[in-house]
Design an enzyme around this catalytic site. Structure first.
Site, PDB file in Angstrom:
ATOM      1  N   ASP A 184      48.944  34.282  24.629  1.00 41.28           N
ATOM      2  CA  ASP A 184      48.207  33.603  26.141  1.00 41.28           C
ATOM      3  C   ASP A 184      47.284  33.583  25.534  1.00 41.28           C
ATOM      4  O   ASP A 184      46.117  33.781  25.108  1.00 41.28           O
ATOM      5  CB  ASP A 184      48.477  34.603  26.812  1.00 41.28           C
ATOM      6  CG  ASP A 184      47.456  34.394  27.612  1.00 41.28           C
ATOM      7  OD1 ASP A 184      47.691  33.407  29.153  1.00 41.28           O
ATOM      8  OD2 ASP A 184      46.787  35.410  28.219  1.00 41.28           O
ATOM      9  N   ASP A 210      44.117  32.839  28.062  1.00 40.73           N
ATOM     10  CA  ASP A 210      43.194  33.167  29.021  1.00 40.73           C
ATOM     11  C   ASP A 210      43.138  34.696  29.505  1.00 40.73           C
ATOM     12  O   ASP A 210      44.019  35.527  29.923  1.00 40.73           O
ATOM     13  CB  ASP A 210      42.565  32.907  30.857  1.00 40.73           C
ATOM     14  CG  ASP A 210      42.306  31.095  30.468  1.00 40.73           C
ATOM     15  OD1 ASP A 210      41.002  31.365  29.821  1.00 40.73           O
ATOM     16  OD2 ASP A 210      42.600  30.358  30.844  1.00 40.73           O
ATOM     17  N   LYS A 270      57.231  31.525  31.471  1.00 40.01           N
ATOM     18  CA  LYS A 270      57.090  31.795  29.882  1.00 40.01           C
ATOM     19  C   LYS A 270      58.250  32.287  29.269  1.00 40.01           C
ATOM     20  O   LYS A 270      58.050  31.849  27.914  1.00 40.01           O
ATOM     21  CB  LYS A 270      55.314  32.250  29.556  1.00 40.01           C
ATOM     22  CG  LYS A 270      54.037  31.971  29.625  1.00 40.01           C
ATOM     23  CD  LYS A 270      52.832  33.072  29.589  1.00 40.01           C
ATOM     24  CE  LYS A 270      52.184  32.162  30.358  1.00 40.01           C
ATOM     25  NZ  LYS A 270      50.445  33.029  29.580  1.00 40.01           N
ATOM     26  N   ASP A 280      47.754  38.890  29.134  1.00 41.30           N
ATOM     27  CA  ASP A 280      47.802  40.434  29.700  1.00 41.30           C
ATOM     28  C   ASP A 280      48.428  40.382  31.617  1.00 41.30           C
ATOM     29  O   ASP A 280      47.956  41.264  32.485  1.00 41.30           O
ATOM     30  CB  ASP A 280      46.151  39.698  29.523  1.00 41.30           C
ATOM     31  CG  ASP A 280      45.460  38.510  30.256  1.00 41.30           C
ATOM     32  OD1 ASP A 280      46.584  37.389  30.269  1.00 41.30           O
ATOM     33  OD2 ASP A 280      44.661  38.588  31.435  1.00 41.30           O
ATOM     34  N   ASP A 332      53.204  36.852  32.361  1.00 43.01           N
ATOM     35  CA  ASP A 332      53.624  36.969  30.071  1.00 43.01           C
ATOM     36  C   ASP A 332      54.695  37.878  30.479  1.00 43.01           C
ATOM     37  O   ASP A 332      54.707  38.570  29.180  1.00 43.01           O
ATOM     38  CB  ASP A 332      52.296  37.361  30.134  1.00 43.01           C
ATOM     39  CG  ASP A 332      50.964  37.011  29.892  1.00 43.01           C
ATOM     40  OD1 ASP A 332      51.277  35.489  29.157  1.00 43.01           O
ATOM     41  OD2 ASP A 332      49.576  36.875  30.059  1.00 43.01           O
TER      42      ASP A 332
END
Lengths: 224, 224
Positions: free
Chosen positions: A7, A9, A149, A172, A176
């Site tokens: 990831d 951000d 994802k 995070d 995710d």
């Protein structure tokens, strides 16, 4: 482990969304392919891939957009039209502000300035199925539940001739979860959402980029 | 000098388009506002602004798109429809591949795999006025001649309550010429196109990010 999916951000960047430059330097040195996976639009992910120096294979829009090359073929899933219908319904009750409307191809993103739980309850009460609101901490996404994802990682792994179990995944946020679950080694950085930490194989002590470095060392993707 | 306006590709990045991490760290430390100005689409520039940590004011699409905040109002100039007409004309003679078609709002970008000078001659022969082909070294842009990074700098300066003369501008390509000319101190990095070096106030010895660092020291924007 043969590849890394990560990831952007809150994982490669800090709370201000600035790139951890030390971690970027290490990522650049890795000998395995590095796939960026973001809730952001493809243009954003393409930029990050170039600036950091990762693979031309990229996952954008929470898995709804998979690009198999920098200017290469793009596979779009999800159902933007259905998301727009739901936006219309929610927009009757909440003051919603769409982000990157032009650029999004598979889902929608909204500014995080409304009562997300109340909106979720409205979907339940209205018997609106197949659509979820996902809060990444940076935006709220209206997306179809069949795409994430994790499904994108399955797609990418297949196209790369790998198994999802060959991947280390690091993230995070709540978006995710499926990716972390699908990967061989799923890592939540120290600042991760509790729901992600719950499903992770490894939770790092370090936050943001420091957590990524820790994960790269623990997984032996980085051995210096 | 009160602000910095700087190109991304070939200036803050190397020939592989990877960010110079040392220069990014210095840019992040500057006390003046830093405006990114790129030929790329806004999504790309937004990503670079966040990852590097520059201002939310951004210039994209060679000046055709000016964003006055990260998710703020966007001012679009140029004439994409006219550019598309010209693409149709050129497409009859050249095998052209459009890039980022969906994301572009003011102009078009093409892969650099055709005879650009022959295409330019075709515009002249066809008496097609007001449109130019600009080669940034990364893509060929079909754009209207009335919009460029220099006109965008005028716009940005006004909105910031500054004069263009208050800006240091740094670039590497032919699409930076007007911006370099408009700025108080116009800098071409060592790897810049000869046409840009010709109009620059300062040509650095260093290339890419190293040239940027040199310019920041020479202009006293960076004094450490």
């Amino acid at each position: 482990m043969k590849a890394l999916v990560i990831d952007i951000d809150g994982t490669l960047t800090d709370e201000q969304r600035q790139l951890d430059l030390r971690t970027a330097a290490v990522i650049r040195e890795l000998t395995v392919p590095v796939i960026l996976a973001s809730g952001n639009v493809l243009g954003f992910v393409k930029c990050a891939a170039k600036l950091i120096g990762t693979s031309d294979i990229m996952i954008a829009e929470n898995g709804g957009v998979v690009s198999m090359g920098f200017d290469g073929p793009v596979h779009i899933s999800g159902d933007k039209a259905r998301c727009q219908e739901v936006l219309g319904i929610l927009g009757e009750h909440f003051n919603l502000e769409e982000l990157d409307g032009l650029e999004r191809r598979s889902e929608l993103a909204l500014r995080r300035n409304f009562d997300i739980d109340a909106a979720r309850q409205m979907l339940v009460d209205g018997n609106i199925r197949g659509i979820e609101l996902v809060d990444t901490g940076f935006a709220v996404h209206i997306k179809t539940v069949d795409v994430n994802k994790g499904t994108a990682l399955v797609e990418v792994a297949k196209l790369m001739g790998l198994d999802t179990g060959d991947f280390v995944a690091i993230g995070d946020s709540a978006n995710d979860i499926e990716m972390i679950r699908a990967a061989g080694l799923g890592v939540a950085v120290g600042n991760a959402h509790p729901a992600l930490k719950d499903v992770a194989d490894l939770v790092t002590t370090g936050k943001y980029g420091a957590g990524v470095l820790e994960a790269l060392k623990d997984s032996r993707l980085y051995t210096c």
